[in-house]
Scaffold this motif. Structure first.
Motif, PDB file in Angstrom:
ATOM      1  N   HIS A  51       4.945   0.791   9.343  1.00  0.00           N
ATOM      2  CA  HIS A  51       3.652   0.313   8.855  1.00  0.00           C
ATOM      3  C   HIS A  51       2.993   1.377   7.994  1.00  0.00           C
ATOM      4  O   HIS A  51       2.468   1.101   6.920  1.00  0.00           O
ATOM      5  CB  HIS A  51       2.735  -0.040  10.029  1.00  0.00           C
ATOM      6  N   ILE A  52       3.017   2.603   8.495  1.00  0.00           N
ATOM      7  CA  ILE A  52       2.357   3.688   7.765  1.00  0.00           C
ATOM      8  C   ILE A  52       3.083   3.958   6.445  1.00  0.00           C
ATOM      9  O   ILE A  52       2.450   4.116   5.400  1.00  0.00           O
ATOM     10  CB  ILE A  52       2.290   4.944   8.649  1.00  0.00           C
ATOM     11  N   LEU A  53       4.412   3.962   6.521  1.00  0.00           N
ATOM     12  CA  LEU A  53       5.202   4.186   5.305  1.00  0.00           C
ATOM     13  C   LEU A  53       4.883   3.126   4.250  1.00  0.00           C
ATOM     14  O   LEU A  53       4.619   3.448   3.087  1.00  0.00           O
ATOM     15  CB  LEU A  53       6.704   4.145   5.621  1.00  0.00           C
ATOM     16  N   LEU A  54       4.897   1.867   4.685  1.00  0.00           N
ATOM     17  CA  LEU A  54       4.671   0.780   3.731  1.00  0.00           C
ATOM     18  C   LEU A  54       3.255   0.864   3.158  1.00  0.00           C
ATOM     19  O   LEU A  54       3.050   0.712   1.949  1.00  0.00           O
ATOM     20  CB  LEU A  54       4.886  -0.576   4.411  1.00  0.00           C
ATOM     21  N   SER A  55       2.314   1.133   4.042  1.00  0.00           N
ATOM     22  CA  SER A  55       0.930   1.261   3.596  1.00  0.00           C
ATOM     23  C   SER A  55       0.814   2.372   2.553  1.00  0.00           C
ATOM     24  O   SER A  55       0.109   2.231   1.552  1.00  0.00           O
ATOM     25  CB  SER A  55       0.052   1.564   4.812  1.00  0.00           C
ATOM     26  N   ASN A  56       1.524   3.457   2.781  1.00  0.00           N
ATOM     27  CA  ASN A  56       1.509   4.558   1.828  1.00  0.00           C
ATOM     28  C   ASN A  56       2.159   4.179   0.499  1.00  0.00           C
ATOM     29  O   ASN A  56       1.713   4.606  -0.565  1.00  0.00           O
ATOM     30  CB  ASN A  56       2.221   5.781   2.402  1.00  0.00           C
ATOM     31  N   ILE A  57       3.224   3.386   0.586  1.00  0.00           N
ATOM     32  CA  ILE A  57       3.871   2.949  -0.658  1.00  0.00           C
ATOM     33  C   ILE A  57       2.893   2.113  -1.480  1.00  0.00           C
ATOM     34  O   ILE A  57       2.731   2.321  -2.677  1.00  0.00           O
ATOM     35  CB  ILE A  57       5.156   2.133  -0.365  1.00  0.00           C
ATOM     36  N   TYR A  58       2.201   1.178  -0.785  1.00  0.00           N
ATOM     37  CA  TYR A  58       1.202   0.362  -1.485  1.00  0.00           C
ATOM     38  C   TYR A  58       0.112   1.245  -2.083  1.00  0.00           C
ATOM     39  O   TYR A  58      -0.284   1.075  -3.222  1.00  0.00           O
ATOM     40  CB  TYR A  58       0.569  -0.641  -0.517  1.00  0.00           C
ATOM     41  N   ALA A  59      -0.360   2.187  -1.264  1.00  0.00           N
ATOM     42  CA  ALA A  59      -1.464   3.029  -1.714  1.00  0.00           C
ATOM     43  C   ALA A  59      -1.075   3.817  -2.957  1.00  0.00           C
ATOM     44  O   ALA A  59      -1.838   3.890  -3.923  1.00  0.00           O
ATOM     45  CB  ALA A  59      -1.884   3.977  -0.596  1.00  0.00           C
ATOM     46  N   SER A  60       0.139   4.371  -2.956  1.00  0.00           N
ATOM     47  CA  SER A  60       0.496   5.185  -4.115  1.00  0.00           C
ATOM     48  C   SER A  60       0.801   4.330  -5.333  1.00  0.00           C
ATOM     49  O   SER A  60       0.844   4.829  -6.451  1.00  0.00           O
ATOM     50  CB  SER A  60       1.671   6.110  -3.782  1.00  0.00           C
TER      51      SER A  60
END
Length: 654
Positions: free
Chosen positions: A488-497
């Motif tokens: 979840h955190i990884l994906l959220s970070n991908i979206y954020a970047s």
DNA sequence: CTAGGGTTAG
């Protein structure tokens, strides 16, 4: 077979012996007290028997085989029950299943075949030779069983991964009205421990108390170990404290329990108490204590224990050396790890694997390749763990071609890749930026990809900022392992970047709703034998003001030489300044500032973190190493980062 | 005749 004929000839010539049996008897009584087996045989049989004068044959033939030559000599054999028992005991001691079977057959044809004691010995013999089917058969077919028969079989199961069967037998034994003794309790407690079944363990504990065995050293130590394996250290400690007569094993059970739980400080404390109490630490103790130090990355305490071991005169055999090596590697001292490896009296496959793991953790590519190739030349045969270690090391060092080559090499060694090998290859391809190849590799896998496989791909997508494939990989992970917060955190970070804030928020929300918890980040730093722990934005620390000032100071300096904070690693919904503020106080930064305040100038700083280091902290640490001219060694869950003079050993590749 | 403790990967 020629040997048998020789012996037969001798046996039919009575002028050489009184009887085969008396020779066999002498054979055992003499051999039992002699240093080397062939020497005993030579002394006993040196002159009269032709075949035994042949020294080459003698060297090749261990006692067990020679003995069997006598036994299979049909007419000559006329043993009594106690001789059968002695023979079986020897076969047990030497773990010689083949000869044991011959004795067994002979025994069955004798008029003693219904005797309980030799049958009990047979059960034990088969159990010790890891042949539980045979042990069970003897048990089932013997006409009269006693408590020892039950105990021997239960013990066999508990020592041969048959904990469940052992416990079932135990209840059956009670139903038949047999009273368990201290031996029985020792074994069933081991079984309960293996199953990590605290409930069963507590019931058995009650039984021990009732029968008055609680304070027996064997039973007591087994109780301590059982509770330790069930994670119930408090209850184990109560039993331990009650033991009026402890020994090394009782101590080891307690220490190993804390080591397994990752409670390194307690394990170390107990090690000191054990020594103060006058107990001599054994191989087992050192092995556990080193593992405990490795777990918490405690280099100085580990070195101190190492000194104790050298003083105690224990040899550096593989079993302790391997954990010692691992301790040095996991505490950040790869040079000491290598020294231990070189000094090992005998390296086994685990030694090589541990060395490769050490190189993997430190991202040392050249050393990995050299080590693996040396192992193939002069070392033991690589096993499946070896390949896991070597592949991980290649992945961490960015050695794509070497890694793929080693993966192919597995075929030559006839090792079938298991899922973890596939995970490592996906990781290797992914880190190297070969995302399409990684995806293709997953699709062509001969076994069903697990969450770990997709997680490796997801991590690579985060690293190389590939949104589309990242989403695809994340969907698979969510489906296969919905309780892990990492994806979840990884994906959220991908979206954020990628600037997709609403999507990032959606994933975060989803995570919170589904009750998936993010593990709180914390860091440790060791200053003068004391370990200090920090959590992000720690306001409660006694030195918080100084730490804050120190870090602000450092930030100004590193900004001067080019550090620009990258805030994409923190929560998107804070405003820009707040985000930068938050980032300032990630736990590893607090630990670093604390170390700069409290450790001698110029000494290396060793920090440990419970999750992976964030990208911005990593950049900041590189600048700090240059500004303060110190070596900073950061251990995260995955590997080590050696920051020196503005760069990191991982080559920004982790 | 039967009993208790230790290592490498992810």
């Amino acid at each position: 077979m020629t040997k048998a004929i020789h012996v037969k000839n001798c046996a039919t010539n009575p002028s050489n012996f009184n009887s085969i049996i008396s020779i066999a008897r002498q054979f055992f009584s003499a051999v039992a007290g002699l240093e080397s087996e062939p020497e005993g045989v030579r002394k006993l049989f040196g002159s009269p028997i032709g075949v035994l004068q042949d020294k080459d044959l003698l060297k090749k033939a261990p006692n067990g085989e020679l003995l069997v030559l006598y036994l299979i000599d049909n007419g000559a054999m006329d043993a009594d029950a106690s001789l059968y028992n002695q023979l079986l005991k020897k076969c047990t001691e030497w773990k010689r299943l083949k000869e044991g079977r011959v004795v067994h057959e002979h025994f069955l044809r004798s008029r003693f075949s219904h005797y309980t004691v030799p049958n009990n010995t047979l059960i034990n013999m088969y159990a010790k030779c890891e042949s539980m089917g045979d042990a069970r058969k003897v048990f089932d077919e013997m006409p009269e069983r006693d408590m020892v028969s039950w105990t021997a079989l239960i013990t066999g199961y508990s020592q041969n991964e048959g904990a469940k069967e052992g416990l079932v037998l135990f209840t059956e034994m009670l139903r038949f009205g047999f009273m368990p003794n201290q031996f029985t309790f020792g074994s069933v407690l081991k079984a309960a421990g293996a199953l990590e079944s605290g409930g069963t363990g507590r019931q058995l504990h009650g039984g021990c108390v009732k029968c008055g065995y609680e304070e027996n050293v064997y039973v007591g130590s087994a109780l301590v170990d059982m509770y330790a394996r069930c994670g119930l250290m408090d209850e184990g400690k109560i039993v331990f404290d009650k033991l009026s007569c402890k020994n090394e094993v009782s101590w080891n059970g307690l220490i190993a329990g804390h080591a397994r739980k990752g409670e390194g400080e307690i394990a170390l404390k107990l090690f000191c108490e054990m020594k103060r109490g006058g107990f001599q630490p054994t191989h087992f103790t050192f092995s556990s204590v080193y593992a405990a130090c490795a777990n918490i990355g405690a280099l100085e305490p580990g070195k101190w224990v190492h000194v104790h071991m050298i003083k105690s005169g224990l040899e550096l055999i593989a079993f302790i050396g391997n954990t010692l090596l691992d301790m040095y590697a996991k505490s950040g001292s790869i040079d000491d790890a290598r020294k231990v490896f070189d000094r090992l009296l005998k390296k086994d496959v685990v030694s090589w694997n541990s060395m490769l793991t050490a190189y993997a953790q430190h991202g040392l590519g050249k050393e990995t390749v050299e080590c693996f190739e040396e192992m193939c030349r002069i070392g033991p045969e690589p096993n499946e763990v070896t390949f896991l270690c070597a592949l991980t090391a290649c992945s961490h060092a960015g050695l794509l071609d070497n890694g793929m080559h080693y993966f192919e090499l597995m075929k030559k060694f006839k090792i079938e890749p298991i899922i973890s090998h596939y995970v490592t290859i996906v990781d290797l391809l992914g880190r190297s930026g070969q995302l399409d190849r990684a995806e293709k590799f997953i699709n062509e896998m001969p076994i069903e990809p697990t969450a770990a496989v997709w997680k490796a791909l997801l991590g690579a997508c985060r690293m190389h900022k590939n949104l589309e494939l990242g989403v695809y990989a994340a969907e698979h992970v969510f489906e296969l392992d919905p309780h892990d917060s990492g994806p979840h955190i990884l994906l959220s970070n991908i979206y954020a970047s990628a600037g997709r804030r609403s999507d990032a928020a959606r994933v975060r929300k989803l995570m919170n709703q589904s009750g998936v918890k993010k593990e709180p980040a914390c860091s440790w730093v060791e200053i003068e034998n004391a370990v200090h722990m920090f959590v992000a934005n720690d306001d409660a620390h006694p030195q918080r003001e100084e730490i804050r000032n120190m870090w602000e100071n450092i930030t100004d300096k590193i900004k001067e030489i080019g550090y620009v904070p990258d805030t994409s690693h923190v929560l998107w919904f804070m405003d820009h300044q707040e985000r930068e503020e938050r980032l300032q106080y990630h736990s590893e930064r607090l630990a670093l500032a604390f170390a700069l305040l409290n450790s001698p100038h110029g000494s290396p700083i060793r920090i440990k973190k419970n999750i992976r280091v964030c990208g911005d902290c990593h950049t900041a640490f590189k600048f700090v190493s240059k500004v303060v001219d110190r070596e900073i060694i950061l251990r995260d869950t995955n590997r080590f980062h050696h920051f020196r003079n503005g760069s990191c050993s991982c080559g920004d590749y982790w």
